[in-house]
Motif scaffolding. Structure first.
Motif, short mmCIF file in Angstrom:
data_model
loop_
_atom_site.label_atom_id
_atom_site.label_comp_id
_atom_site.label_asym_id
_atom_site.label_seq_id
_atom_site.Cartn_x
_atom_site.Cartn_y
_atom_site.Cartn_z
N LEU A 1 -7.82 -17.37 -69.22
CA LEU A 1 -6.95 -17.93 -68.19
C LEU A 1 -7.28 -19.37 -67.84
O LEU A 1 -6.54 -20.01 -67.11
CB LEU A 1 -7.03 -17.07 -66.91
N TYR B 1 -19.39 -11.99 -76.09
CA TYR B 1 -18.57 -12.53 -75.01
C TYR B 1 -17.91 -13.87 -75.35
O TYR B 1 -17.50 -14.61 -74.46
CB TYR B 1 -19.38 -12.67 -73.70
N TYR C 1 -18.54 -1.30 -62.15
CA TYR C 1 -19.97 -1.64 -62.16
C TYR C 1 -20.22 -2.63 -61.02
O TYR C 1 -19.74 -3.75 -61.06
CB TYR C 1 -20.34 -2.35 -63.47
N SER D 1 -17.02 -4.26 -59.50
CA SER D 1 -16.02 -4.99 -60.28
C SER D 1 -16.12 -4.56 -61.75
O SER D 1 -16.95 -3.72 -62.08
CB SER D 1 -16.20 -6.50 -60.15
N ALA D 2 -15.28 -5.12 -62.59
CA ALA D 2 -15.28 -4.77 -64.02
C ALA D 2 -16.57 -5.26 -64.68
O ALA D 2 -17.19 -6.20 -64.19
CB ALA D 2 -14.06 -5.40 -64.69
N PRO D 3 -16.98 -4.64 -65.78
CA PRO D 3 -18.15 -5.12 -66.51
C PRO D 3 -17.96 -6.55 -67.04
O PRO D 3 -16.83 -7.05 -67.11
CB PRO D 3 -18.27 -4.13 -67.67
N THR D 4 -19.07 -7.16 -67.43
CA THR D 4 -19.12 -8.55 -67.87
C THR D 4 -17.99 -8.94 -68.83
O THR D 4 -17.40 -10.01 -68.69
CB THR D 4 -20.47 -8.82 -68.57
N PRO E 1 -9.61 -8.53 -55.58
CA PRO E 1 -9.56 -9.71 -56.46
C PRO E 1 -8.56 -9.57 -57.61
O PRO E 1 -7.94 -10.57 -58.00
CB PRO E 1 -11.00 -9.80 -56.99
N LYS F 1 -14.77 -10.08 -67.26
CA LYS F 1 -14.91 -11.36 -66.55
C LYS F 1 -14.96 -12.51 -67.56
O LYS F 1 -14.34 -13.56 -67.35
CB LYS F 1 -16.17 -11.33 -65.68
N ALA F 2 -15.65 -12.30 -68.68
CA ALA F 2 -15.71 -13.33 -69.73
C ALA F 2 -14.30 -13.59 -70.27
O ALA F 2 -13.89 -14.73 -70.47
CB ALA F 2 -16.64 -12.88 -70.85
N ASP G 1 -12.27 -15.51 -67.55
CA ASP G 1 -12.73 -16.90 -67.41
C ASP G 1 -12.26 -17.75 -68.59
O ASP G 1 -11.90 -18.91 -68.42
CB ASP G 1 -14.26 -16.95 -67.32
N LEU H 1 -5.28 -11.86 -58.23
CA LEU H 1 -5.02 -12.44 -59.55
C LEU H 1 -3.57 -12.21 -59.96
O LEU H 1 -2.88 -13.13 -60.42
CB LEU H 1 -5.97 -11.81 -60.57
#
Lengths: 232, 232
Positions: free
Chosen positions: A83, A43, A67, A70-73, A128, A76-77, A80, A132
């Protein structure tokens, strides 16, 4: 139009859905596949590289299994880190790009309908991502939902293949755009396989139908004009 | 009631909001703080340990700043790993537990109102957590939103401290529950500092007010009864 498919799936190679989609998508020109969990298993995202790739594409697709709503980890990594604006680095300009979602669910789609067991619609659950897109001034596309892939029949899978290929390579999905897309694909196929007379026949029929439709539309427009002239 | 506060923040120690909340929350009995980014900087969650901690608490609070319309990576990693059911391990029973959210935003709260710049309300943006509570048969609490903490006045911060402490230790937030909460806190404070006559005076006033209120309610109920008797 160049499309970047950003996939988040902790077991991409072991997923029948993802394998099917990748096989379908890779047949298309101008589509780049980007499997986050394989590129960045820890990640730690290469932000500069990702921003350069983003800048080179006009349509961005987030593709993932849902999952816990929302989307898997990995995605999101990616969000974050790519962006974030704390550093001085200039962000790529997202304005005018398109954001699409290809979301696989293990739950039947009807369970997300009002009265279903999930209590909220997928449109609400995916809000979400819509927020975005709005924030980044991107155009948000209606998500392509794939429910319970393993229960699909062969015919349903063939339909999904077309839907998916169209989702990756078209931005509009009206009737004219869809027939144009088919004609374009058939022409490409004919160039690759010139010895197949059936292809030429199918193409001739579709083209003739399109011309007939165009004639009918013109006649309809003329009749409307005459009626409107007569009444004024 | 035991409350577990699961915090996701990549720079917890450097966040004024998180420091303020932790200082406020740690004054409360039966509150456990759990900062994911400090416990698991590489996002590799100790699933068995986390499930044991979950089982020991009746109220679970997810506390985080809103990053791109959801919690930071650490919470998603925690959810994906702790809740996953692929292995044979038995999941803890979440039924009847409470799920609360304490969400910090850098954007003014009114921008999430209809017509605001964010296009969607916070209730909508936080829907995936509500869907999660529903799925796990947990009771979902109205989230506590903290907007632009650094712009709060001292008085607003004091109010936030009370709101936050109540959010961690109360499940109902009606008037009676709130006054009971204050009385309880004052009694505890008085036991620790028995040499403060002001505390005793405040307590006596509140208790007298509560008794008076109870009397008024009883009288009102009696009057309603009489009117209702008379008309029947």
């Amino acid at each position: 139009m160049k499309t970047l498919v950003i996939v988040a799936h902790p077991d991409f190679d072991g997923s029948p859905t993802q394998n099917f989609l990748k096989a379908s998508g890779q047949l298309m020109p101008d589509v780049t596949y980007h499997v986050l969990d394989q590129l960045y298993p820890d990640y730690q995202i290469d932000v500069a590289k990702e921003r350069a790739i983003l800048a080179a594409h006009t349509q961005i697709i987030f593709q993932f299994p849902l999952y816990w709503y929302s989307a898997p980890t990995a995605l999101k990594a990616w969000l974050d880190q790519v962006l974030q604006t704390k550093d001085e680095e200039r962000l790529p300009n997202y304005t005018g790009k398109t954001l699409g979602l290809v979301v696989a669910t293990g739950t039947a789609e009807k369970q997300f309908d009002p009265g279903g067991s999930e209590q909220f619609t997928l449109a609400e659950i995916l809000r979400p991502y819509q927020a975005l897109a709005h924030k980044l001034q991107m155009t948000y596309r209606t998500p392509l939902i794939i429910s319970q892939f393993s229960y699909l029949t062969e015919i349903q899978k063939q339909r999904l293949l077309i839907q998916y290929q169209q989702y990756l390579t078209m931005t509009a999905t009206n009737f004219t755009a869809q027939t144009d897309w088919f004609v374009q694909r058939l022409v490409q196929l004919q160039q690759k396989k010139p010895d197949q007379p059936q292809l030429a026949a199918i193409l001739a029929t579709i083209t003739a139908n399109q011309e007939q439709l165009a004639d009918l539309k013109a006649t309809l427009a003329l009749m409307k004009g005459e009626i409107s002239d007569g009444s004024n």
